[in-house]
Each structure stands twice: as structure tokens, then as C-alpha cells.
Design a protein around this motif. Sequence first.
Motif, PDB file in Angstrom:
ATOM      1  N   LYS A 277       0.385 -17.871  -8.753  1.00 22.33           N
ATOM      2  CA  LYS A 277       1.161 -17.869  -7.360  1.00 22.33           C
ATOM      3  C   LYS A 277       2.581 -17.963  -7.076  1.00 22.33           C
ATOM      4  CE  LYS A 277      -2.050 -15.471  -5.738  1.00 22.33           C
ATOM      5  NZ  LYS A 277      -2.374 -13.864  -5.196  1.00 22.33           N
ATOM      6  N   CYS A 278       2.923 -18.776  -7.823  1.00 16.60           N
ATOM      7  CA  CYS A 278       4.231 -19.446  -7.317  1.00 16.60           C
ATOM      8  C   CYS A 278       5.354 -18.922  -8.622  1.00 16.60           C
ATOM      9  CB  CYS A 278       4.679 -21.375  -8.002  1.00 16.60           C
ATOM     10  SG  CYS A 278       3.931 -22.238  -6.801  1.00 16.60           S
ATOM     11  N   ARG A 279       5.022 -18.062  -9.271  1.00 16.67           N
ATOM     12  CA  ARG A 279       5.902 -17.662 -10.034  1.00 16.67           C
ATOM     13  C   ARG A 279       6.007 -16.202  -9.768  1.00 16.67           C
ATOM     14  NH1 ARG A 279       4.554 -20.913 -13.861  1.00 16.67           N
ATOM     15  NH2 ARG A 279       5.118 -21.491 -16.120  1.00 16.67           N
ATOM     16  N   GLN A 280       5.085 -15.452  -8.973  1.00 17.07           N
ATOM     17  CA  GLN A 280       5.165 -14.466  -8.289  1.00 17.07           C
ATOM     18  C   GLN A 280       6.185 -14.212  -7.489  1.00 17.07           C
ATOM     19  OE1 GLN A 280       0.674 -13.651  -7.693  1.00 17.07           O
ATOM     20  NE2 GLN A 280       0.381 -12.896  -9.625  1.00 17.07           N
ATOM     21  N   ASN A 281       6.267 -15.822  -6.921  1.00 18.92           N
ATOM     22  CA  ASN A 281       7.427 -15.018  -5.607  1.00 18.92           C
ATOM     23  C   ASN A 281       8.503 -16.515  -5.909  1.00 18.92           C
ATOM     24  OD1 ASN A 281       5.606 -14.136  -3.554  1.00 18.92           O
ATOM     25  ND2 ASN A 281       4.047 -15.603  -4.228  1.00 18.92           N
ATOM     26  N   GLU A 282       8.030 -16.759  -6.833  1.00 25.15           N
ATOM     27  CA  GLU A 282       9.952 -17.421  -7.497  1.00 25.15           C
ATOM     28  C   GLU A 282       9.971 -18.457  -6.945  1.00 25.15           C
ATOM     29  OE1 GLU A 282      13.538 -14.966  -7.205  1.00 25.15           O
ATOM     30  OE2 GLU A 282      12.095 -13.360  -8.343  1.00 25.15           O
ATOM     31  N   ILE A 283       8.597 -19.075  -6.764  1.00 28.71           N
ATOM     32  CA  ILE A 283       8.781 -21.170  -6.305  1.00 28.71           C
ATOM     33  C   ILE A 283       8.408 -21.693  -7.316  1.00 28.71           C
ATOM     34  CG2 ILE A 283       7.453 -22.781  -4.878  1.00 28.71           C
ATOM     35  CD1 ILE A 283       6.259 -19.599  -4.009  1.00 28.71           C
ATOM     36  N   VAL A 284       9.470 -22.413  -7.899  1.00 26.13           N
ATOM     37  CA  VAL A 284       9.315 -23.802  -8.766  1.00 26.13           C
ATOM     38  C   VAL A 284       8.155 -24.463  -8.868  1.00 26.13           C
ATOM     39  CG1 VAL A 284      10.840 -25.307  -9.284  1.00 26.13           C
ATOM     40  CG2 VAL A 284      11.569 -23.466  -8.810  1.00 26.13           C
ATOM     41  N   LEU A 285       7.388 -24.967  -9.884  1.00 21.86           N
ATOM     42  CA  LEU A 285       5.869 -25.854  -8.985  1.00 21.86           C
ATOM     43  C   LEU A 285       6.586 -27.547 -10.048  1.00 21.86           C
ATOM     44  CD1 LEU A 285       3.185 -26.731  -8.227  1.00 21.86           C
ATOM     45  CD2 LEU A 285       2.284 -25.188 -10.410  1.00 21.86           C
ATOM     46  N   SER A 286       6.361 -28.782  -8.902  1.00 23.34           N
ATOM     47  CA  SER A 286       6.459 -29.828 -10.318  1.00 23.34           C
ATOM     48  C   SER A 286       5.022 -30.115 -10.052  1.00 23.34           C
ATOM     49  CB  SER A 286       7.819 -30.882  -9.888  1.00 23.34           C
ATOM     50  OG  SER A 286       7.585 -30.919  -8.359  1.00 23.34           O
ATOM     51  N   VAL A 287       5.048 -31.323 -10.281  1.00 27.82           N
ATOM     52  CA  VAL A 287       3.535 -32.231 -10.129  1.00 27.82           C
ATOM     53  C   VAL A 287       4.020 -33.361 -11.588  1.00 27.82           C
ATOM     54  CG1 VAL A 287       0.972 -32.374 -11.153  1.00 27.82           C
ATOM     55  CG2 VAL A 287       1.965 -30.823 -10.340  1.00 27.82           C
ATOM     56  N   ASP A 288       3.335 -34.537 -10.358  1.00 27.69           N
ATOM     57  CA  ASP A 288       3.159 -35.876  -9.714  1.00 27.69           C
ATOM     58  C   ASP A 288       2.326 -36.424 -10.459  1.00 27.69           C
ATOM     59  OD1 ASP A 288       5.833 -35.138  -8.730  1.00 27.69           O
ATOM     60  OD2 ASP A 288       4.530 -36.380  -7.141  1.00 27.69           O
ATOM     61  N   ASN A 289       2.486 -37.086 -11.522  1.00 27.08           N
ATOM     62  CA  ASN A 289       1.366 -37.765 -12.289  1.00 27.08           C
ATOM     63  C   ASN A 289       1.731 -39.258 -13.108  1.00 27.08           C
ATOM     64  OD1 ASN A 289      -0.050 -35.622 -13.869  1.00 27.08           O
ATOM     65  ND2 ASN A 289       2.037 -35.152 -13.650  1.00 27.08           N
ATOM     66  N   PRO A 290       0.761 -39.768 -12.973  1.00 30.69           N
ATOM     67  CA  PRO A 290       1.044 -41.773 -13.438  1.00 30.69           C
ATOM     68  C   PRO A 290       1.704 -41.697 -14.514  1.00 30.69           C
ATOM     69  CG  PRO A 290      -1.463 -40.640 -13.208  1.00 30.69           C
ATOM     70  CD  PRO A 290      -0.846 -39.736 -12.983  1.00 30.69           C
ATOM     71  N   VAL A 291       2.416 -42.619 -15.013  1.00 30.11           N
ATOM     72  CA  VAL A 291       2.446 -42.613 -16.646  1.00 30.11           C
ATOM     73  C   VAL A 291       1.491 -42.011 -17.451  1.00 30.11           C
ATOM     74  CG1 VAL A 291       4.628 -44.064 -16.272  1.00 30.11           C
ATOM     75  CG2 VAL A 291       2.545 -45.349 -16.258  1.00 30.11           C
ATOM     76  N   PRO A 292       0.868 -42.062 -19.111  1.00 30.32           N
ATOM     77  CA  PRO A 292       0.331 -41.809 -19.713  1.00 30.32           C
ATOM     78  C   PRO A 292      -0.352 -43.293 -20.447  1.00 30.32           C
ATOM     79  CG  PRO A 292       2.293 -40.466 -20.147  1.00 30.32           C
ATOM     80  CD  PRO A 292       2.562 -41.443 -19.269  1.00 30.32           C
TER      81      PRO A 292
ATOM     82  N   TYR B 238      -8.790 -29.246 -11.808  1.00 31.59           N
ATOM     83  CA  TYR B 238      -7.620 -29.997 -11.002  1.00 31.59           C
ATOM     84  C   TYR B 238      -5.873 -29.146 -11.605  1.00 31.59           C
ATOM     85  CZ  TYR B 238      -2.697 -32.581 -10.606  1.00 31.59           C
ATOM     86  OH  TYR B 238      -1.651 -32.772 -10.067  1.00 31.59           O
ATOM     87  N   LEU B 239      -6.944 -29.006 -12.940  1.00 28.76           N
ATOM     88  CA  LEU B 239      -6.109 -27.944 -14.042  1.00 28.76           C
ATOM     89  C   LEU B 239      -6.215 -26.531 -13.928  1.00 28.76           C
ATOM     90  CD1 LEU B 239      -6.403 -30.303 -17.775  1.00 28.76           C
ATOM     91  CD2 LEU B 239      -4.429 -29.614 -16.461  1.00 28.76           C
ATOM     92  N   GLN B 240      -6.926 -26.359 -13.126  1.00 27.25           N
ATOM     93  CA  GLN B 240      -7.292 -24.930 -13.121  1.00 27.25           C
ATOM     94  C   GLN B 240      -6.468 -24.548 -11.247  1.00 27.25           C
ATOM     95  OE1 GLN B 240      -8.866 -22.057 -14.884  1.00 27.25           O
ATOM     96  NE2 GLN B 240      -8.717 -20.889 -13.123  1.00 27.25           N
ATOM     97  N   PHE B 241      -6.353 -25.473 -11.104  1.00 24.97           N
ATOM     98  CA  PHE B 241      -5.997 -25.655  -9.825  1.00 24.97           C
ATOM     99  C   PHE B 241      -4.665 -25.117  -9.554  1.00 24.97           C
ATOM    100  CE2 PHE B 241      -2.892 -27.767  -6.978  1.00 24.97           C
ATOM    101  CZ  PHE B 241      -2.627 -26.972  -5.554  1.00 24.97           C
ATOM    102  N   LEU B 242      -4.325 -26.116 -10.631  1.00 25.15           N
ATOM    103  CA  LEU B 242      -2.536 -25.867 -11.286  1.00 25.15           C
ATOM    104  C   LEU B 242      -2.389 -24.794 -12.077  1.00 25.15           C
ATOM    105  CD1 LEU B 242      -1.262 -29.260 -12.642  1.00 25.15           C
ATOM    106  CD2 LEU B 242      -0.846 -28.537 -10.508  1.00 25.15           C
ATOM    107  N   ARG B 243      -3.313 -23.942 -12.496  1.00 28.39           N
ATOM    108  CA  ARG B 243      -2.809 -23.084 -13.849  1.00 28.39           C
ATOM    109  C   ARG B 243      -2.847 -20.761 -11.918  1.00 28.39           C
ATOM    110  NH1 ARG B 243      -7.477 -24.920 -16.335  1.00 28.39           N
ATOM    111  NH2 ARG B 243      -6.877 -25.264 -18.436  1.00 28.39           N
ATOM    112  N   GLU B 244      -3.778 -21.707 -11.203  1.00 29.15           N
ATOM    113  CA  GLU B 244      -3.734 -20.494  -9.956  1.00 29.15           C
ATOM    114  C   GLU B 244      -2.733 -20.619  -8.833  1.00 29.15           C
ATOM    115  OE1 GLU B 244      -7.641 -21.977  -8.561  1.00 29.15           O
ATOM    116  OE2 GLU B 244      -9.209 -20.738 -10.106  1.00 29.15           O
ATOM    117  N   LEU B 245      -2.262 -21.979  -9.128  1.00 36.17           N
ATOM    118  CA  LEU B 245      -0.769 -22.349  -8.000  1.00 36.17           C
ATOM    119  C   LEU B 245       0.418 -21.967  -8.859  1.00 36.17           C
ATOM    120  CD1 LEU B 245       0.169 -23.129  -5.874  1.00 36.17           C
ATOM    121  CD2 LEU B 245       0.338 -24.952  -6.652  1.00 36.17           C
ATOM    122  N   SER B 246       0.345 -22.452 -10.488  1.00 38.30           N
ATOM    123  CA  SER B 246       1.114 -21.521 -11.097  1.00 38.30           C
ATOM    124  C   SER B 246       1.500 -20.154 -10.989  1.00 38.30           C
ATOM    125  CB  SER B 246       1.051 -22.208 -12.281  1.00 38.30           C
ATOM    126  OG  SER B 246       0.402 -21.888 -13.260  1.00 38.30           O
TER     127      SER B 246
END
Length: 192
Positions: A106-121, A96-104
Motif C-alpha cells: 500500500k505504501c508503494r502504491q501511494n509513494e509513501i516511505v516505509l521504515s521500521v524500528d527494531n531492537p539491535v540484532p 508481523y512480517l505479513q503485516f509489513l508485506r501488506e503495508l509495504s
Amino acid sequence: TVSPTWFMLRDTKGNIRSLASSQYVNYAHQTKVDVWAMVKDFDGGIGSPEETLELLSRTSNRERLISQLISEVLKYHIDGINVDFENVSKECGEHYLQFLRELSLKCRQNEIVLSVDNPVPSQYSTQYNLEEQGKIVDYVIIMGYDEHHSTSYESGPVASPAFVEKGIQDALEVVPSEKLINAIPFYTRVWR
């Protein structure tokens, strides 16, 4: 900012179904509202921790998913992607973290904001690794609700003030404050 649920996973290969709407995006932009389209791993073509693991543990699946997401976001002039994956098992956490790294990237390259929903810690959600997310995504969102949920053994508040405050304080121990968003519920439960 609004975050419509527009992207559902069709299968474990990384294919998506899109409900994106140019009309919606144009109207939002006319009213000076950004659109962060949500992609989710439940209530769609996949819906189990095993399927999310199968999707994210393969580089080719992640690449296909990321490519399709970026393509849709660019096509519809969407401002951001909101990831709401709720079937991430302990075994899937590193993928999951690798997916977020890879997606981030591509998002930065295209000036796309990336947000992630999480359960409370909590001890049950360590695989989401908020500290690492705080380094790689634009916004870490904690879902400050479901203190008592539909399958709880006892009735109780969806989000008591103490529950919400503790979630925020725990998240702030590892996430920079300028990147943290607390999501609030606009619903209650019917208890039986």
C-alpha cells in the motif's frame, strides 16, 4: 526527516488514534523536512505481546490498521510511515512480517516511505527478521540503544561505542547498507 509519534493503536481490531497535524506537516515541508509519522504498539490502547499478536494474526485487523494508516497519511500529506512495534513475540513474528508485506504494498502504491524500528540484532530479537525486512521495506532502523535500560540489574551505558558498532555490523550482514539506519539516543538513565 522527523518522525513524530502520531498514531497509537486504540484496540486489537486495528483502529488507531491519530494526532496528525496539517500545520506541523506544512511547516516541516516549508523547511524541506520530510515527515515519517510513527505508529506504535505500546503506551496506548494496547501494550502487550498478547494484544499485538491478536491484532496482527487476523487479516481483517491488519487490513483495518493499514487502511486507517494510509488514509491518515494521504489526508495530511505525510511522507512516510515509521513502524515501532516493540511487543512482537516469537509467536507473532510471522504475522508481523505479513503485516509489513501488506503495508509495504500500500505504501508503494501511494509513494509513501516505509521504515521500521527494531531492537539491535540478538538472540532475543530474531522474530523481527531483519533480512526479510530488508527485502520489503524502504528503511530498516536499528535502535542502537538500551544496552542498559531502566529495568537492568546493573547500571551502565545506554549505548556504548562497542554496543552500537556490533549492532550495525550484525545488521549489515543481512540488510543492504543503503537501507540501514542506526537510531541514536538523546537521553541517559538515572540509576538507583
